[in-house]
Design a protein around this motif. Structure first.
Motif, PDB file in Angstrom:
ATOM      1  N   GLY A   1     -48.406 -57.509 -12.901  1.00 16.14           N
ATOM      2  CA  GLY A   1     -48.680 -58.489 -13.965  1.00 16.14           C
ATOM      3  C   GLY A   1     -48.776 -57.903 -15.362  1.00 16.14           C
ATOM      4  N   THR A   2     -48.205 -56.697 -15.553  1.00 15.77           N
ATOM      5  CA  THR A   2     -48.361 -56.061 -16.878  1.00 15.77           C
ATOM      6  C   THR A   2     -47.042 -55.780 -17.599  1.00 15.77           C
ATOM      7  OG1 THR A   2     -48.315 -53.796 -16.037  1.00 15.77           O
ATOM      8  CG2 THR A   2     -50.468 -54.880 -16.083  1.00 15.77           C
ATOM      9  N   PHE A   3     -45.902 -55.995 -16.932  1.00 16.56           N
ATOM     10  CA  PHE A   3     -44.618 -55.607 -17.551  1.00 16.56           C
ATOM     11  C   PHE A   3     -44.015 -56.768 -18.353  1.00 16.56           C
ATOM     12  CE2 PHE A   3     -45.292 -52.569 -14.232  1.00 16.56           C
ATOM     13  CZ  PHE A   3     -44.865 -51.379 -14.800  1.00 16.56           C
ATOM     14  N   ASP A   4     -43.262 -56.399 -19.407  1.00 16.28           N
ATOM     15  CA  ASP A   4     -42.596 -57.400 -20.245  1.00 16.28           C
ATOM     16  C   ASP A   4     -41.153 -57.640 -19.799  1.00 16.28           C
ATOM     17  OD1 ASP A   4     -44.763 -57.632 -22.200  1.00 16.28           O
ATOM     18  OD2 ASP A   4     -44.238 -55.570 -22.698  1.00 16.28           O
ATOM     19  N   LEU A   5     -40.559 -56.608 -19.223  1.00 17.08           N
ATOM     20  CA  LEU A   5     -39.138 -56.685 -18.851  1.00 17.08           C
ATOM     21  C   LEU A   5     -38.932 -55.955 -17.526  1.00 17.08           C
ATOM     22  CD1 LEU A   5     -36.022 -57.059 -19.555  1.00 17.08           C
ATOM     23  CD2 LEU A   5     -36.184 -54.907 -20.812  1.00 17.08           C
ATOM     24  N   VAL A   6     -38.257 -56.627 -16.575  1.00 19.85           N
ATOM     25  CA  VAL A   6     -37.837 -55.955 -15.336  1.00 19.85           C
ATOM     26  C   VAL A   6     -36.318 -55.969 -15.321  1.00 19.85           C
ATOM     27  CG1 VAL A   6     -37.803 -56.032 -12.814  1.00 19.85           C
ATOM     28  CG2 VAL A   6     -39.939 -56.524 -14.034  1.00 19.85           C
ATOM     29  N   ILE A   7     -35.744 -54.782 -15.117  1.00 24.03           N
ATOM     30  CA  ILE A   7     -34.281 -54.670 -15.083  1.00 24.03           C
ATOM     31  C   ILE A   7     -33.885 -54.072 -13.737  1.00 24.03           C
ATOM     32  CG2 ILE A   7     -33.887 -54.493 -17.576  1.00 24.03           C
ATOM     33  CD1 ILE A   7     -33.978 -51.488 -17.399  1.00 24.03           C
ATOM     34  N   SER A   8     -32.812 -54.592 -13.167  1.00 21.90           N
ATOM     35  CA  SER A   8     -32.353 -54.032 -11.895  1.00 21.90           C
ATOM     36  C   SER A   8     -30.836 -53.882 -11.912  1.00 21.90           C
ATOM     37  CB  SER A   8     -32.752 -54.939 -10.725  1.00 21.90           C
ATOM     38  OG  SER A   8     -32.105 -54.476  -9.556  1.00 21.90           O
ATOM     39  N   ASP A   9     -30.416 -52.642 -11.693  1.00 23.03           N
ATOM     40  CA  ASP A   9     -28.984 -52.339 -11.558  1.00 23.03           C
ATOM     41  C   ASP A   9     -28.726 -51.910 -10.114  1.00 23.03           C
ATOM     42  OD1 ASP A   9     -26.420 -52.058 -12.610  1.00 23.03           O
ATOM     43  OD2 ASP A   9     -26.713 -49.981 -13.232  1.00 23.03           O
ATOM     44  N   LEU A  10     -29.681 -52.276  -9.246  1.00 25.70           N
ATOM     45  CA  LEU A  10     -29.638 -51.826  -7.858  1.00 25.70           C
ATOM     46  C   LEU A  10     -28.349 -52.264  -7.169  1.00 25.70           C
ATOM     47  CD1 LEU A  10     -32.557 -51.975  -5.355  1.00 25.70           C
ATOM     48  CD2 LEU A  10     -30.378 -53.001  -4.746  1.00 25.70           C
ATOM     49  N   ALA A  11     -27.744 -51.345  -6.425  1.00 22.54           N
ATOM     50  CA  ALA A  11     -26.555 -51.658  -5.638  1.00 22.54           C
ATOM     51  C   ALA A  11     -26.634 -50.866  -4.345  1.00 22.54           C
ATOM     52  CB  ALA A  11     -25.297 -51.284  -6.410  1.00 22.54           C
ATOM     53  N   PRO A  12     -26.644 -51.572  -3.198  1.00 22.48           N
ATOM     54  CA  PRO A  12     -26.744 -50.840  -1.931  1.00 22.48           C
ATOM     55  C   PRO A  12     -25.416 -50.198  -1.554  1.00 22.48           C
ATOM     56  CG  PRO A  12     -26.584 -53.199  -1.526  1.00 22.48           C
ATOM     57  CD  PRO A  12     -26.565 -53.023  -3.013  1.00 22.48           C
ATOM     58  N   ASN A  13     -25.479 -49.253  -0.625  1.00 16.44           N
ATOM     59  CA  ASN A  13     -24.234 -48.670  -0.116  1.00 16.44           C
ATOM     60  C   ASN A  13     -23.427 -49.755   0.582  1.00 16.44           C
ATOM     61  OD1 ASN A  13     -24.708 -46.109  -1.008  1.00 16.44           O
ATOM     62  ND2 ASN A  13     -25.844 -45.526   0.833  1.00 16.44           N
ATOM     63  N   ILE A  14     -22.133 -49.668   0.431  1.00 15.55           N
ATOM     64  CA  ILE A  14     -21.244 -50.687   0.998  1.00 15.55           C
ATOM     65  C   ILE A  14     -20.779 -50.227   2.387  1.00 15.55           C
ATOM     66  CG2 ILE A  14     -18.972 -51.795   0.666  1.00 15.55           C
ATOM     67  CD1 ILE A  14     -21.154 -52.706  -1.335  1.00 15.55           C
ATOM     68  N   THR A  15     -20.850 -51.177   3.383  1.00 18.23           N
ATOM     69  CA  THR A  15     -20.383 -50.818   4.735  1.00 18.23           C
ATOM     70  C   THR A  15     -18.886 -51.109   4.886  1.00 18.23           C
ATOM     71  OG1 THR A  15     -20.720 -53.035   5.632  1.00 18.23           O
ATOM     72  CG2 THR A  15     -22.602 -51.523   5.716  1.00 18.23           C
ATOM     73  N   GLY A  16     -18.377 -52.023   4.037  1.00 15.92           N
ATOM     74  CA  GLY A  16     -16.979 -52.433   4.175  1.00 15.92           C
ATOM     75  C   GLY A  16     -16.857 -53.710   5.004  1.00 15.92           C
ATOM     76  N   ILE A  17     -17.963 -54.091   5.682  1.00 17.71           N
ATOM     77  CA  ILE A  17     -17.938 -55.353   6.448  1.00 17.71           C
ATOM     78  C   ILE A  17     -18.518 -56.426   5.529  1.00 17.71           C
ATOM     79  CG2 ILE A  17     -18.743 -56.521   8.558  1.00 17.71           C
ATOM     80  CD1 ILE A  17     -19.230 -53.588   9.644  1.00 17.71           C
ATOM     81  N   ARG A  18     -17.650 -57.366   5.121  1.00 22.49           N
ATOM     82  CA  ARG A  18     -18.020 -58.272   4.028  1.00 22.49           C
ATOM     83  C   ARG A  18     -19.318 -59.028   4.258  1.00 22.49           C
ATOM     84  NH1 ARG A  18     -13.857 -62.691   2.067  1.00 22.49           N
ATOM     85  NH2 ARG A  18     -14.978 -63.891   3.617  1.00 22.49           N
ATOM     86  N   ASP A  19     -19.459 -59.632   5.440  1.00 19.90           N
ATOM     87  CA  ASP A  19     -20.669 -60.440   5.696  1.00 19.90           C
ATOM     88  C   ASP A  19     -21.931 -59.588   5.633  1.00 19.90           C
ATOM     89  OD1 ASP A  19     -18.947 -62.448   6.021  1.00 19.90           O
ATOM     90  OD2 ASP A  19     -19.233 -62.713   8.182  1.00 19.90           O
ATOM     91  N   VAL A  20     -21.828 -58.402   6.191  1.00 20.51           N
ATOM     92  CA  VAL A  20     -22.994 -57.500   6.208  1.00 20.51           C
ATOM     93  C   VAL A  20     -23.358 -57.116   4.774  1.00 20.51           C
ATOM     94  CG1 VAL A  20     -23.811 -55.209   6.927  1.00 20.51           C
ATOM     95  CG2 VAL A  20     -22.415 -56.606   8.491  1.00 20.51           C
ATOM     96  N   ASP A  21     -22.344 -56.744   3.998  1.00 25.33           N
ATOM     97  CA  ASP A  21     -22.594 -56.318   2.611  1.00 25.33           C
ATOM     98  C   ASP A  21     -23.181 -57.456   1.781  1.00 25.33           C
ATOM     99  OD1 ASP A  21     -21.755 -53.758   3.077  1.00 25.33           O
ATOM    100  OD2 ASP A  21     -19.676 -54.170   2.557  1.00 25.33           O
ATOM    101  N   GLU A  22     -22.651 -58.671   1.976  1.00 30.96           N
ATOM    102  CA  GLU A  22     -23.135 -59.810   1.187  1.00 30.96           C
ATOM    103  C   GLU A  22     -24.587 -60.127   1.523  1.00 30.96           C
ATOM    104  OE1 GLU A  22     -20.482 -63.167   1.232  1.00 30.96           O
ATOM    105  OE2 GLU A  22     -18.876 -62.012   0.262  1.00 30.96           O
ATOM    106  N   GLU A  23     -24.945 -60.060   2.809  1.00 29.68           N
ATOM    107  CA  GLU A  23     -26.332 -60.349   3.205  1.00 29.68           C
ATOM    108  C   GLU A  23     -27.270 -59.256   2.715  1.00 29.68           C
ATOM    109  OE1 GLU A  23     -27.604 -63.183   4.177  1.00 29.68           O
ATOM    110  OE2 GLU A  23     -25.530 -63.799   3.900  1.00 29.68           O
ATOM    111  N   ASN A  24     -26.775 -58.018   2.797  1.00 33.84           N
ATOM    112  CA  ASN A  24     -27.565 -56.869   2.368  1.00 33.84           C
ATOM    113  C   ASN A  24     -27.929 -56.959   0.890  1.00 33.84           C
ATOM    114  OD1 ASN A  24     -28.805 -54.513   2.833  1.00 33.84           O
ATOM    115  ND2 ASN A  24     -26.951 -53.254   2.890  1.00 33.84           N
ATOM    116  N   ILE A  25     -26.948 -57.254   0.038  1.00 32.85           N
ATOM    117  CA  ILE A  25     -27.225 -57.316  -1.404  1.00 32.85           C
ATOM    118  C   ILE A  25     -28.111 -58.537  -1.696  1.00 32.85           C
ATOM    119  CG2 ILE A  25     -24.985 -58.425  -2.000  1.00 32.85           C
ATOM    120  CD1 ILE A  25     -26.965 -56.030  -4.247  1.00 32.85           C
TER     121      ILE A  25
END
Ligand SMILES: C[S@@+](CC[C@H](N)C(=O)[O-])C[C@H]1O[C@@H](n2cnc3c(N)ncnc32)[C@H](O)[C@@H]1O
Length: 194
Positions: free
Chosen positions: A100-124
């Motif tokens: 409850g103390t931050f003014d800005l949260v930034i996320s550039d997070l990107a998980p490793n890609i498995t190459g299996i589209r459904d898995v990657d989409e659910e993961n992200i």
């Protein structure tokens, strides 16, 4: 094979930044006209190798910056960095104390890609939701609170935009010029935590 650097990578090298990704953040902050004078503390999620945190510290030396990533980063003076999975963010004592103390949260997070589209989409999507929930807890409850999150153009994008819109006002979608056109990455931003 010769590595061909694009103009943003060259610019980052010339200007002493760690990654070309800093220009994506810079462009989103400018587009949103996020009033940096009202931002005193930032939480950077998925921060390695530290480009965004390093850039913010150089531009705004008085900012308090917390950052988290599963990978290590080369030390940045004045940054509170935690090498941990975002899923465990609340288990970190120093972070729990800053809820409850931050003014800005930034996320550039990107998980490793498995190459299996459904898995990657659910993961992200899962990691985006965890990031959104963390941001809601970390941010101050006032209309200066800002949020920026990277996601990908996929079947969950609409759902995520809706999830973000339940937590923030003035939602926008960004494809900054520094983001490669052949990359599916896209950013959402919001302000004024509901
Ligand atoms: C594109 S990079 C971030 C680049 C950074 N903005 C910069 O300018 O240096 C994405 C980061 O997300 C991190 N990441 C992926 N899954 C994560 C997780 N579950 N928890 C924390 N970080 C994660 C990766 O380790 C990677 O360092």
């Amino acid at each position: 094979m010769r590595h061909i650097q694009d103009k943003w990578a060259l610019k980052a090298q010339k200007e002493g930044y760690r990654t070309r990704a800093v220009y994506k953040l810079q462009q989103i902050l400018e587009t949103r006209n996020f009033a940096t004078q009202k931002i005193h503390s930032v939480f950077d999620i998925g921060a390695a190798p530290g480009g965004w945190s390093h850039y913010l510290k150089l531009k705004f030396p008085n900012l308090e910056i917390f950052a988290i990533d599963i990978l290590p980063i080369e030390k940045i003076e004045g940054i509170h960095f935690f090498q941990e999975d975002v899923r465990n963010i609340e288990k970190i004592k120093e972070i729990a104390l800053k809820i409850g103390t931050f003014d800005l949260v930034i996320s550039d997070l990107a998980p490793n890609i498995t190459g299996i589209r459904d898995v990657d989409e659910e993961n992200i999507y899962e990691l985006n939701l965890i990031t959104l929930q963390a941001a809601v807890k970390l941010l101050k409850r006032n209309n200066y609170s800002k949020f920026i999150i990277k996601t990908f153009q996929n079947s969950n994008l609409k759902k995520l935009r809706h999830d973000v819109s339940l937590c923030f006002r003035n939602i926008a979608t960004h494809k900054p010029a520094a983001s490669k056109s052949n990359s599916g990455e896209i950013y959402l931003s919001g302000e004024d935590l509901i």
